[in-house]
Design a protein around this motif. Sequence first.
Motif, PDB file in Angstrom:
ATOM      1  N   VAL A 178       0.909  -1.091   0.052  1.00 28.43           N
ATOM      2  CA  VAL A 178      -0.030  -0.002   0.116  1.00 28.43           C
ATOM      3  C   VAL A 178       0.868   1.117   0.131  1.00 28.43           C
ATOM      4  O   VAL A 178       0.507   2.285  -0.751  1.00 28.43           O
ATOM      5  N   ALA A 179       2.000   1.242   0.741  1.00 29.68           N
ATOM      6  CA  ALA A 179       2.746   2.194   0.967  1.00 29.68           C
ATOM      7  C   ALA A 179       3.471   2.695  -0.575  1.00 29.68           C
ATOM      8  O   ALA A 179       3.842   4.056  -0.769  1.00 29.68           O
ATOM      9  N   SER A 180       3.550   1.751  -1.265  1.00 27.31           N
ATOM     10  CA  SER A 180       4.337   1.695  -2.706  1.00 27.31           C
ATOM     11  C   SER A 180       3.379   2.881  -3.526  1.00 27.31           C
ATOM     12  O   SER A 180       4.065   3.428  -4.324  1.00 27.31           O
ATOM     13  N   TYR A 181       2.194   3.007  -3.339  1.00 25.43           N
ATOM     14  CA  TYR A 181       1.441   3.718  -4.020  1.00 25.43           C
ATOM     15  C   TYR A 181       1.396   5.274  -3.541  1.00 25.43           C
ATOM     16  O   TYR A 181       0.646   6.047  -3.874  1.00 25.43           O
ATOM     17  N   GLY A 182       2.145   5.448  -2.651  1.00 22.03           N
ATOM     18  CA  GLY A 182       2.312   6.700  -1.806  1.00 22.03           C
ATOM     19  C   GLY A 182       1.158   7.005  -0.916  1.00 22.03           C
ATOM     20  O   GLY A 182       1.067   8.311  -0.476  1.00 22.03           O
ATOM     21  N   VAL A 183       0.639   6.182  -0.495  1.00 22.44           N
ATOM     22  CA  VAL A 183      -0.269   6.152   0.732  1.00 22.44           C
ATOM     23  C   VAL A 183       0.182   5.933   2.021  1.00 22.44           C
ATOM     24  O   VAL A 183       0.973   5.150   2.347  1.00 22.44           O
ATOM     25  N   THR A 184       0.098   6.941   2.974  1.00 26.50           N
ATOM     26  CA  THR A 184       0.588   6.673   4.412  1.00 26.50           C
ATOM     27  C   THR A 184      -0.225   5.601   5.025  1.00 26.50           C
ATOM     28  O   THR A 184      -1.332   5.777   4.933  1.00 26.50           O
ATOM     29  N   ILE A 185       0.652   4.732   5.525  1.00 28.68           N
ATOM     30  CA  ILE A 185       0.101   3.501   6.250  1.00 28.68           C
ATOM     31  C   ILE A 185       0.611   3.129   7.366  1.00 28.68           C
ATOM     32  O   ILE A 185       2.110   3.212   7.434  1.00 28.68           O
ATOM     33  N   THR A 186      -0.058   2.813   8.473  1.00 28.45           N
ATOM     34  CA  THR A 186       0.598   2.314   9.675  1.00 28.45           C
ATOM     35  C   THR A 186       0.074   1.364  10.437  1.00 28.45           C
ATOM     36  O   THR A 186      -1.124   1.032   9.840  1.00 28.45           O
ATOM     37  N   GLN A 187       0.249   0.791  11.429  1.00 28.33           N
ATOM     38  CA  GLN A 187      -0.329  -0.486  12.322  1.00 28.33           C
ATOM     39  C   GLN A 187      -0.496   0.211  13.511  1.00 28.33           C
ATOM     40  O   GLN A 187       0.454   0.800  14.322  1.00 28.33           O
ATOM     41  N   ARG A 188      -1.772   0.257  13.983  1.00 29.90           N
ATOM     42  CA  ARG A 188      -2.167   0.755  15.289  1.00 29.90           C
ATOM     43  C   ARG A 188      -1.504  -0.037  16.420  1.00 29.90           C
ATOM     44  O   ARG A 188      -1.308  -0.945  16.424  1.00 29.90           O
ATOM     45  N   TYR A 189      -0.932   0.668  17.503  1.00 26.51           N
ATOM     46  CA  TYR A 189      -0.214   0.149  18.691  1.00 26.51           C
ATOM     47  C   TYR A 189      -1.505  -0.498  19.395  1.00 26.51           C
ATOM     48  O   TYR A 189      -2.468   0.212  19.741  1.00 26.51           O
ATOM     49  N   GLU A 190      -1.419  -1.578  19.725  1.00 25.57           N
ATOM     50  CA  GLU A 190      -2.563  -2.417  20.316  1.00 25.57           C
ATOM     51  C   GLU A 190      -2.597  -2.540  21.842  1.00 25.57           C
ATOM     52  O   GLU A 190      -1.446  -2.328  22.521  1.00 25.57           O
ATOM     53  N   LYS A 191      -3.752  -2.334  22.207  1.00 27.37           N
ATOM     54  CA  LYS A 191      -3.695  -2.315  23.780  1.00 27.37           C
ATOM     55  C   LYS A 191      -5.186  -2.798  24.065  1.00 27.37           C
ATOM     56  O   LYS A 191      -6.167  -2.798  23.667  1.00 27.37           O
ATOM     57  N   GLY A 192      -5.220  -3.785  25.101  1.00 28.12           N
ATOM     58  CA  GLY A 192      -6.440  -4.160  25.493  1.00 28.12           C
ATOM     59  C   GLY A 192      -7.007  -5.482  25.082  1.00 28.12           C
ATOM     60  O   GLY A 192      -8.009  -5.958  25.488  1.00 28.12           O
ATOM     61  N   HIS A 193      -6.235  -6.264  24.258  1.00 30.56           N
ATOM     62  CA  HIS A 193      -6.743  -7.344  23.340  1.00 30.56           C
ATOM     63  C   HIS A 193      -6.796  -8.462  24.303  1.00 30.56           C
ATOM     64  O   HIS A 193      -7.830  -9.175  24.127  1.00 30.56           O
ATOM     65  N   ARG A 194      -6.045  -8.645  25.552  1.00 33.91           N
ATOM     66  CA  ARG A 194      -6.269  -9.737  26.253  1.00 33.91           C
ATOM     67  C   ARG A 194      -7.612  -9.711  27.244  1.00 33.91           C
ATOM     68  O   ARG A 194      -7.852 -10.693  27.891  1.00 33.91           O
ATOM     69  N   ILE A 195      -8.141  -8.350  27.296  1.00 33.00           N
ATOM     70  CA  ILE A 195      -9.329  -8.210  28.049  1.00 33.00           C
ATOM     71  C   ILE A 195     -10.482  -7.963  27.324  1.00 33.00           C
ATOM     72  O   ILE A 195     -11.614  -7.570  27.841  1.00 33.00           O
ATOM     73  N   ALA A 196     -10.376  -8.281  25.884  1.00 37.67           N
ATOM     74  CA  ALA A 196     -11.361  -7.947  24.988  1.00 37.67           C
ATOM     75  C   ALA A 196     -11.875  -6.741  25.088  1.00 37.67           C
ATOM     76  O   ALA A 196     -13.022  -6.213  24.960  1.00 37.67           O
ATOM     77  N   ALA A 197     -11.049  -5.580  25.019  1.00 39.45           N
ATOM     78  CA  ALA A 197     -11.115  -4.260  25.036  1.00 39.45           C
ATOM     79  C   ALA A 197     -10.578  -3.527  23.974  1.00 39.45           C
ATOM     80  O   ALA A 197     -10.543  -2.317  23.599  1.00 39.45           O
ATOM     81  N   ALA A 198     -10.310  -4.292  22.925  1.00 40.17           N
ATOM     82  CA  ALA A 198      -9.720  -3.740  21.703  1.00 40.17           C
ATOM     83  C   ALA A 198     -10.635  -3.564  20.593  1.00 40.17           C
ATOM     84  O   ALA A 198     -12.093  -4.102  20.729  1.00 40.17           O
ATOM     85  N   CYS A 199     -10.401  -3.108  19.592  1.00 38.70           N
ATOM     86  CA  CYS A 199     -11.352  -2.875  18.319  1.00 38.70           C
ATOM     87  C   CYS A 199     -12.022  -4.174  17.958  1.00 38.70           C
ATOM     88  O   CYS A 199     -11.251  -5.231  17.603  1.00 38.70           O
ATOM     89  N   GLY A 200     -13.125  -3.957  17.764  1.00 30.46           N
ATOM     90  CA  GLY A 200     -14.193  -4.977  17.480  1.00 30.46           C
ATOM     91  C   GLY A 200     -14.873  -5.968  18.557  1.00 30.46           C
ATOM     92  O   GLY A 200     -15.603  -6.960  18.073  1.00 30.46           O
TER      93      GLY A 200
END
Length: 368
Positions: free
Chosen positions: A312-334
């Motif tokens: 995706v970045a090779s197309y000149g699009v800014t892309i990052t990966q979110r720093y994850e928090k809360g996954h172990r207590i089912a508090a993360a995205c979704g």
Amino acid sequence: MTPTLVGLDTAELTALLTQKGLPGYRGKQLAKGIYTRFARDFDAFTDLPKALREQLAAETVIGPCTERSVQSAPDGTEKYLLNLQDSEVIEAVYLPYDDRTSVCVSSQVGCPMACSFCATGTEGLARNLTAGEIVDQLLFMQAKHPEQRISHLVLMGMGEPLINLPNVLKALKVLHDEVGLSYRNMTVSTVGVVPGMEKLAQEDLPITLAVSLHAPNNALRSELVPLNEKYPIGRLMEACRDYVNTTKRRITFEYVLMAGINDTEKEAHELGELLKRQPLCAVNTIPYNSTDVAARYQRPTPEAARLFREIVASYGVTITQRYEKGHRIAAACGQLKRSALKPGSAMRPLPLFQTPVADVISDPEQAA
């Protein structure tokens, strides 16, 4: 239900007290206790006469949220299950970082959007939250952590904020004007409710809009996000361009990576092509967070996630990966969902798709 004070601004609190024959400055004192001292009990309002405190305690409550349970993760993340006055429950998340303290709050009880990978969406919608119920999630967590001032807010909890736009806008205004939270530190998420995006753009607030994209083509996105059938990607991208042109604010595209579903090289190239001409945008990838309702989806390998970002970045699009928090207590995205139901209650299944989206937007009480 007992009237609540949270959600009323200083002018409204002043009007409430002047109607009782009290001087206007008492409203300012009341607002200060609620929004800058984060008081949860009328006894804490020591600058108010005892008789007034007793009268307010008899007639009102400060905030509608009370704690039902809390789960804590080793990284400091806390997920709160909060009771509301009608015995409905919502979830909110406290997220401490090295450089800021953020909270993720809900805008509805449940969610009608039915995204296939999201635990919240499996439960349907019970009702919209009031402005006070949205604001009080932050105030509740701030009172729990008086040592660390909350600086950022994300409306990415339960619900679709743009279906509840009038109450969301009032809540943002109260948080800005009364609590002192910067609009620039507020993020509102949507799965692409185009009429809501158009109305939000006209407000011209310097907030961040996060659009949950999750797929670069209509066939796959409709499978993951049913709303795509009503507002397909072409219409959504047009709305995004209009939003940027109106507000001059960058849009973040949220993209949950699911192994073998939307994380292949094919989807990466399609996403790059889709967004390479989209003005002022960035992509935030999120490795899928497992739930107990969508077992067929899996997290991608770190190598697959990295390759996806590189393409995706090779197309000149800014892309990052979110720093994850809360996954172990089912508090993360979704992962947020109601962990308890009031006796005899049941979520109404997917009312949004029984009623035209535009009607829900123009008459939010239909979802209340």
